[in-house]
Design a protein around this motif. Structure first.
Motif, mmCIF file in Angstrom:
data_model
loop_
_atom_site.group_PDB
_atom_site.id
_atom_site.type_symbol
_atom_site.label_atom_id
_atom_site.label_comp_id
_atom_site.label_asym_id
_atom_site.label_seq_id
_atom_site.Cartn_x
_atom_site.Cartn_y
_atom_site.Cartn_z
ATOM 1 N N GLU A 121 46.512 -15.823 30.708
ATOM 2 C CA GLU A 121 47.055 -16.265 29.533
ATOM 3 C C GLU A 121 46.937 -15.332 28.200
ATOM 4 O O GLU A 121 45.962 -14.607 28.096
ATOM 5 N N ARG A 122 47.961 -15.013 27.539
ATOM 6 C CA ARG A 122 48.157 -14.095 26.297
ATOM 7 C C ARG A 122 47.566 -14.876 25.239
ATOM 8 O O ARG A 122 47.603 -15.938 24.914
ATOM 9 N N GLU A 123 46.815 -13.950 24.319
ATOM 10 C CA GLU A 123 46.366 -14.493 22.797
ATOM 11 C C GLU A 123 47.436 -14.226 22.030
ATOM 12 O O GLU A 123 48.544 -13.836 22.314
ATOM 13 N N LYS A 124 47.307 -14.976 20.759
ATOM 14 C CA LYS A 124 48.375 -15.021 19.979
ATOM 15 C C LYS A 124 48.677 -13.707 19.237
ATOM 16 O O LYS A 124 49.981 -13.090 19.218
ATOM 17 N N MET A 126 48.036 -9.911 20.126
ATOM 18 C CA MET A 126 47.662 -9.006 21.258
ATOM 19 C C MET A 126 47.676 -7.486 20.859
ATOM 20 O O MET A 126 47.299 -6.424 21.471
#
Length: 384
Positions: A121-124, A126
């Motif tokens: 999952e990617r953070e808001k 990056m």
């Protein structure tokens, strides 16, 4: 020396399958040091802010990785907002002049929701980050390196105005859900535009369900138009509400408008000209009711709208002459519009219900519409 004219390929008239506004997402990127990969899918044009810097360096409106000092190259995974057949792409390197990615390739896959469990999952935010060893280990299970190659490694041009648009045709009739964009070895790209047609289920059995026959996600596509000075008519069939006037179809003001305007007994302006757009429906269907939304268009909405339909075999060549020669039947006669609201037209307003494969939307004399919805029953899949 005369300025060289930039030729825009025909496929750029199709729907943008990866755009953020149509649901496209970045699922993974090897590096987001200077600017994060999410910018690739922004619908607005890239901008340049000469004096803006972050803790990581110069702020750029695109995806820009650090100058690579280890083996390999950078890449990212994109989930299309709308699964579909891809006909071409535009890799826009706007403002990346001394720091653009010199080469790229594009791969594709058709995945289901279970396959995405391997993607971290990617953070808001990056910016200033890179994928860890653990992330790479997880991604190996997806085997994206082995996805089908749509475009082999190819050169890109720098982001000057005359060279920024890098157009590539895609020769494939397969339906794709995910892309892997590889850049070699590192650098920046401002925008990725993926043009194509959404997939509609050719095995559909329930013909009693009411669907939006013209919707992008159901396979609708714009096949021609008279004018798109401020906004392309393909925006009309996007999902959701329009976000602003730029997210709609808006024409220039017609120069044949009478000096003094007059109306007929129904309050509709009497003008000699109009503007139009033609759409192929995702399915051959019958029309039950229609919505025409002028949201955000307050001082520039059309005076009236008329909608016609035709039933015809698929054809590759669509031009103004071919469109004019179609056997058009009035679905909705010229009807008055007003500013910034959804207009509903039901069986009391509709004259012909179909079946239809294409519709023509005519606005008079000019102006802007945000969204078009044509709800009806599916009669048959559109033959491909």
């Amino acid at each position: 020396m005369p300025k060289q004219e930039i030729v825009t390929p025909k496929f750029t008239e199709l729907n943008e399958l990866a755009s953020k506004i149509n649901g496209g997402k970045i699922l993974f990127a090897t590096d987001d040091w200077f600017a994060q990969a999410e910018n690739l899918l922004t619908p607005e044009e890239a901008v340049f802010k000469p004096d803006l810097y972050t803790d990581c360096g110069k702020w750029m409106d695109g995806w820009e990785t650090r100058r690579r000092r280890c083996p390999g190259h950078d890449w990212c995974i994109i989930k299309l907002g709308i699964p579909g057949v891809i006909h071409g792409i535009d890799l826009d390197t706007a403002f990346f002049t001394g720091n653009y990615a010199p080469r790229f390739s594009l791969q594709a896959a058709n995945l289901n929701d279970e396959d995405e469990q391997f993607i971290p999952e990617r953070e808001k935010d990056m910016i200033g980050t890179a994928s860890t060893k653990e992330m790479f280990e997880k991604m190996r299970k997806l085997n994206s390196k082995g996805w089908e190659e749509l475009i082999h490694m190819s050169d890109l041009q720098p982001g000057y105005e005359e060279t920024r648009h890098n157009y590539f045709h895609v020769d494939s009739n397969k339906v794709w859900t995910h892309l892997r964009l590889n850049i070699y070895p590192d650098g920046g790209i401002a925008r990725l535009r993926v043009f194509g047609e959404a997939f509609c289920d050719e095995n559909v059995k329930d013909t009693s369900e009411i669907v939006d026959l013209v919707a992008l996600q159901n396979g609708g596509v714009c096949k021609g138009y008279s004018n798109a000075h401020y906004g392309h008519p393909r925006n009309l069939i996007r999902p959701g509400q329009g976000v602003n006037m730029g997210d709609g179809w808006e024409t220039a003001r017609r120069l044949d408008r009478p000096a003094i305007l007059e109306t007929d007994p129904y309050g509709i302006l009497q003008v000699p000209g109009n503007e139009w757009a033609v759409f192929r429906l995702g399915y051959i269907g019958s029309v039950n009711y229609i919505e025409v939304d002028t949201k955000h268009f307050k001082g520039n909405f059309p005076d009236s709208v008329k909608i016609e339909g035709t039933l015809m075999k698929p054809t590759r060549e669509w031009n103004n002459r071919a469109i004019a020669q179609c056997d058009w039947h009035t679905i909705l006669p010229a009807s008055k519009l007003s500013a910034d609201r959804v207009h509903h037209f039901d069986d009391h307003d509709i004259r012909k219900t179909g079946p239809f494969s294409h519709v023509r939307v005519t606005i008079a004399p000019d102006g802007g519409i945000s969204r078009l919805r044509i709800y009806g029953n599916i009669i048959a899949p559109f033959p491909r």
